[in-house]
Scaffold this motif. Structure first.
Motif: not given
Length: 68
Positions: A5-26
């Motif tokens: 889990h990332a601290p408040h106000g931050r996202l992990t790479a996995q959460e970021t990719a999911m929110l943007l609708g992209i793959t980890m590679a992208n």
């Protein structure tokens, strides 16, 4: 598998990719191009600022809407 889990106000790479609708590679490509900067974490577990991710999401959504 461990859940990180990332601290408040931050996202992990996995959460970021999911929110943007992209793959980890992208996500790595977007970071490499300077469209998104890391806000902390470690080399292997980067974190991104929630505000930066939501701004990028809005920009990408506006581009998609304009081209449609």
């Amino acid at each position: 598998m461990h859940q990180h889990h990332a601290p408040h106000g931050r996202l992990t790479a996995q959460e970021t990719a999911m929110l943007l609708g992209i793959t980890m590679a992208n996500l790595r490509v977007i970071v490499h191009r300077g469209q998104l900067r890391r806000a902390g974490g470690t080399r292997y577990r980067p974190q991104y600022a929630l505000d930066d991710v939501t701004a990028l999401h809005a920009t990408r959504a506006a581009r998609t809407t304009q081209s449609a």
